[in-house]
Motif scaffolding. Structure first.
Motif, PDB file in Angstrom:
ATOM      1  N   SER A   1       0.868  -1.293   0.051  1.00 39.21           N
ATOM      2  CA  SER A   1      -0.127   0.202  -0.116  1.00 39.21           C
ATOM      3  C   SER A   1       0.853   1.190  -0.041  1.00 39.21           C
ATOM      4  CB  SER A   1      -0.876   0.006   1.270  1.00 39.21           C
ATOM      5  OG  SER A   1      -0.154  -0.167   2.564  1.00 39.21           O
ATOM      6  N   THR A   2       2.212   1.212   0.257  1.00 40.95           N
ATOM      7  CA  THR A   2       2.888   2.234   0.413  1.00 40.95           C
ATOM      8  C   THR A   2       3.652   2.781  -0.955  1.00 40.95           C
ATOM      9  OG1 THR A   2       5.153   0.983   0.676  1.00 40.95           O
ATOM     10  CG2 THR A   2       3.654   1.914   2.648  1.00 40.95           C
ATOM     11  N   LEU A   3       3.232   1.818  -1.955  1.00 43.11           N
ATOM     12  CA  LEU A   3       3.725   2.375  -3.340  1.00 43.11           C
ATOM     13  C   LEU A   3       2.551   3.155  -3.973  1.00 43.11           C
ATOM     14  CD1 LEU A   3       5.091  -1.142  -4.447  1.00 43.11           C
ATOM     15  CD2 LEU A   3       6.492   0.979  -4.270  1.00 43.11           C
ATOM     16  N   TYR A   4       3.155   3.810  -4.723  1.00 44.67           N
ATOM     17  CA  TYR A   4       2.299   4.822  -5.497  1.00 44.67           C
ATOM     18  C   TYR A   4       2.988   5.341  -6.898  1.00 44.67           C
ATOM     19  CZ  TYR A   4       6.180   7.745  -3.509  1.00 44.67           C
ATOM     20  OH  TYR A   4       7.251   8.188  -2.963  1.00 44.67           O
ATOM     21  N   PRO A   5       2.434   5.998  -7.825  1.00 45.29           N
ATOM     22  CA  PRO A   5       2.823   6.276  -9.030  1.00 45.29           C
ATOM     23  C   PRO A   5       4.378   7.233  -8.734  1.00 45.29           C
ATOM     24  CG  PRO A   5       0.601   6.803  -9.195  1.00 45.29           C
ATOM     25  CD  PRO A   5       0.828   6.599  -7.742  1.00 45.29           C
ATOM     26  N   LEU A   6       5.396   6.620  -9.220  1.00 46.41           N
ATOM     27  CA  LEU A   6       6.875   7.138  -9.008  1.00 46.41           C
ATOM     28  C   LEU A   6       7.579   7.747  -9.983  1.00 46.41           C
ATOM     29  CD1 LEU A   6       7.901   3.487  -7.432  1.00 46.41           C
ATOM     30  CD2 LEU A   6       7.403   5.776  -6.004  1.00 46.41           C
TER      31      LEU A   6
ATOM     32  N   ARG B   1       3.708  -0.502 -15.522  1.00 43.73           N
ATOM     33  CA  ARG B   1       3.736   0.362 -16.890  1.00 43.73           C
ATOM     34  C   ARG B   1       4.573   1.423 -16.622  1.00 43.73           C
ATOM     35  NH1 ARG B   1      -0.632  -1.520 -20.313  1.00 43.73           N
ATOM     36  NH2 ARG B   1      -0.343  -3.627 -20.291  1.00 43.73           N
ATOM     37  N   VAL B   2       4.990   2.133 -17.596  1.00 46.91           N
ATOM     38  CA  VAL B   2       5.654   3.294 -17.674  1.00 46.91           C
ATOM     39  C   VAL B   2       4.961   4.512 -18.670  1.00 46.91           C
ATOM     40  CG1 VAL B   2       8.052   4.535 -17.731  1.00 46.91           C
ATOM     41  CG2 VAL B   2       8.006   2.147 -16.733  1.00 46.91           C
ATOM     42  N   LEU B   3       4.786   5.372 -17.989  1.00 48.96           N
ATOM     43  CA  LEU B   3       3.954   6.538 -18.693  1.00 48.96           C
ATOM     44  C   LEU B   3       5.321   7.598 -18.997  1.00 48.96           C
ATOM     45  CD1 LEU B   3       0.886   6.962 -16.617  1.00 48.96           C
ATOM     46  CD2 LEU B   3       1.283   5.516 -18.564  1.00 48.96           C
ATOM     47  N   VAL B   4       5.283   8.241 -20.361  1.00 46.06           N
ATOM     48  CA  VAL B   4       6.197   9.202 -20.645  1.00 46.06           C
ATOM     49  C   VAL B   4       5.198  10.518 -21.454  1.00 46.06           C
ATOM     50  CG1 VAL B   4       8.098   9.811 -22.018  1.00 46.06           C
ATOM     51  CG2 VAL B   4       8.009   7.499 -21.011  1.00 46.06           C
ATOM     52  N   SER B   5       5.233  11.343 -20.766  1.00 49.93           N
ATOM     53  CA  SER B   5       4.428  12.507 -21.319  1.00 49.93           C
ATOM     54  C   SER B   5       5.363  13.366 -22.276  1.00 49.93           C
ATOM     55  CB  SER B   5       4.132  13.622 -20.129  1.00 49.93           C
ATOM     56  OG  SER B   5       3.185  14.420 -20.723  1.00 49.93           O
ATOM     57  N   ILE B   6       4.641  13.262 -23.684  1.00 54.79           N
ATOM     58  CA  ILE B   6       5.354  13.954 -24.735  1.00 54.79           C
ATOM     59  C   ILE B   6       4.589  15.219 -25.460  1.00 54.79           C
ATOM     60  CG2 ILE B   6       6.995  11.927 -25.311  1.00 54.79           C
ATOM     61  CD1 ILE B   6       5.355  11.261 -27.706  1.00 54.79           C
TER      62      ILE B   6
ATOM     63  N   ASP C   1       7.513  14.290 -18.476  1.00 56.38           N
ATOM     64  CA  ASP C   1       7.309  13.777 -17.354  1.00 56.38           C
ATOM     65  C   ASP C   1       7.419  12.377 -17.347  1.00 56.38           C
ATOM     66  OD1 ASP C   1       7.475  15.937 -15.629  1.00 56.38           O
ATOM     67  OD2 ASP C   1       5.408  16.248 -15.199  1.00 56.38           O
ATOM     68  N   VAL C   2       8.083  11.332 -16.409  1.00 56.76           N
ATOM     69  CA  VAL C   2       8.117  10.088 -16.774  1.00 56.76           C
ATOM     70  C   VAL C   2       7.746   9.320 -15.182  1.00 56.76           C
ATOM     71  CG1 VAL C   2       9.524   7.906 -16.961  1.00 56.76           C
ATOM     72  CG2 VAL C   2      10.066  10.142 -18.296  1.00 56.76           C
ATOM     73  N   ILE C   3       6.657   8.460 -15.326  1.00 53.72           N
ATOM     74  CA  ILE C   3       5.991   7.915 -14.142  1.00 53.72           C
ATOM     75  C   ILE C   3       6.177   6.471 -14.136  1.00 53.72           C
ATOM     76  CG2 ILE C   3       4.278   7.744 -12.736  1.00 53.72           C
ATOM     77  CD1 ILE C   3       3.730  10.585 -13.154  1.00 53.72           C
ATOM     78  N   LEU C   4       6.704   5.907 -13.293  1.00 55.88           N
ATOM     79  CA  LEU C   4       6.618   4.151 -13.217  1.00 55.88           C
ATOM     80  C   LEU C   4       5.275   3.954 -12.216  1.00 55.88           C
ATOM     81  CD1 LEU C   4       7.461   1.281 -13.241  1.00 55.88           C
ATOM     82  CD2 LEU C   4       8.902   1.801 -11.308  1.00 55.88           C
TER      83      LEU C   4
ATOM     84  N   LEU D   1       3.085   8.474 -23.995  1.00 52.77           N
ATOM     85  CA  LEU D   1       3.525   7.013 -24.229  1.00 52.77           C
ATOM     86  C   LEU D   1       3.449   6.036 -23.052  1.00 52.77           C
ATOM     87  CD1 LEU D   1       6.947   7.958 -25.981  1.00 52.77           C
ATOM     88  CD2 LEU D   1       4.806   7.493 -27.002  1.00 52.77           C
ATOM     89  N   GLU D   2       2.925   4.830 -23.308  1.00 53.22           N
ATOM     90  CA  GLU D   2       2.644   3.838 -22.217  1.00 53.22           C
ATOM     91  C   GLU D   2       3.526   2.652 -22.529  1.00 53.22           C
ATOM     92  OE1 GLU D   2      -0.511   1.668 -19.591  1.00 53.22           O
ATOM     93  OE2 GLU D   2      -1.213   2.838 -21.332  1.00 53.22           O
TER      94      GLU D   2
END
Length: 331
Positions: free
Chosen positions: A4-9, A277-282, A301-304, A323-324
């Protein structure tokens, strides 16, 4: 660590000097470029001992990606936890102001050329910016042999054996291990196997300003790793998977990774159950919603999304492009 401590990183970018680099990554990342040397690479997500990605914000700030996986393999990697002891991909932004060396990477099968702890290296690019002199060299012209390629290295005519094209923003290109390649005057997003094994075949007579010398070549190893049956490589045609509420295109799918482009201005879902998944905002900006909290997403921005996070809602503010990235079983 409890799941539960994990979140979008988010992670701190790791900047790398390259003699062929520039300063365009300052327009893509908020962390200032270091010093006044050309920066060729920003490592966005790296689970490597030499350059580990570090969480940049939230309760887990200061933890490395490797530490998170060691402590909570299944919450981070989900159903893939048994397959990988580290995050299997390395993600980068590249600013190739000058021309990258003509190079090749070994495949997983060519173990005699892969140092302990490394893998082969299949990679792919998504073009973010194309300059007036942009070029991608990928593959070999029909009829190229090891003999005439060696001759070309000696007389400086390697480019005569390399098919090339002028790329445009949005193009995606898959470079299988064993493919000869180079590129210039481009900013690209790169996804690759988590490997740093590169063999230079030719370097365009570059001189490293730090040493005053040409960079070393690894012609013998490169020749041994080249797939001489690989012809010209062209941009991959996107496959439209859905058009509402977001245009969802599959850009790339191979045994090592999958990459989709999501474009739209209405709320849409990202992430997946039991898969990271990894998100890359372009392009554009918006917010990611998870567990009652909002996470801003802007250009660069890049979020795991750890596997335990699952699916999230992305709410664009105007037109947005993401990008996902998925790992093999989610490709």
């Amino acid at each position: 660590m409890k799941p539960s401590t994990l979140y979008p990183l988010r992670f701190e970018p790791i900047y790398q000097y390259r003699l062929w680099g520039g300063w365009r990554l300052a327009e893509w990342l908020t962390a200032p470029l270091p010093g006044d040397e050309p920066i060729g690479e920003a490592w966005l997500l790296s689970d490597r001992d030499d350059h580990p990605s570090v969480v940049s914000e939230g309760p887990l700030q200061g933890q490395t990606l490797g530490q998170l996986i060691d402590q909570s393999p299944e919450p981070v990697l989900g159903k893939l936890a048994g397959r990988f002891h580290r995050f299997p991909l390395l993600l980068k932004f590249l600013d190739v102001n000058d021309t990258l060396s003509v190079q090749v990477h070994p495949s997983d099968r060519q173990t005699q050329y892969i140092p302990a702890g490394e893998t082969g290296k299949t990679e792919a690019w998504v073009v973010l910016e194309a300059g007036t002199k942009s070029r991608i060299y990928a593959g070999l012209n029909l009829g190229t042999t090891s003999e005439n390629l060696r001759d070309a290295i000696t007389n400086g005519t390697v480019a005569d054996h390399l098919p090339s094209f002028r790329p445009k923003s949005g193009d995606s290109v898959l470079i299988p291990a064993g493919s000869v390649h180079s590129l210039g005057d481009l900013v690209v997003f790169e996804v690759q196997q988590n490997s740093d094994v590169t063999f230079r075949l030719y370097d365009w007579n570059h001189i490293d300003s730090k040493t005053g010398q040409p960079r070393p070549l690894q012609v013998q190893q490169a020749m041994a790793c080249i797939d001489f049956e690989q012809g010209a490589i062209e941009p991959v045609m996107p496959i439209v998977e859905d058009q509402a509420p977001v245009l969802r295109e599959r850009l790339l799918s191979c045994e090592y990774f999958g990459l989709r482009r999501l474009s739209g201005d209405s709320p849409f879902t990202v992430g997946a159950t039991r898969e990271p998944r990894v998100l890359v905002s372009i392009g554009g900006e918006g917010q990611l919603e998870h567990d009652g909290a909002n996470y801003d997403l802007g250009k660069g921005d890049v979020i795991l999304l750890p596997a335990v996070v699952g699916a999230c809602c992305c709410r664009p503010r105007g037109a947005m492009i993401l990008l996902e990235l998925s790992l093999p079983e989610g490709a």
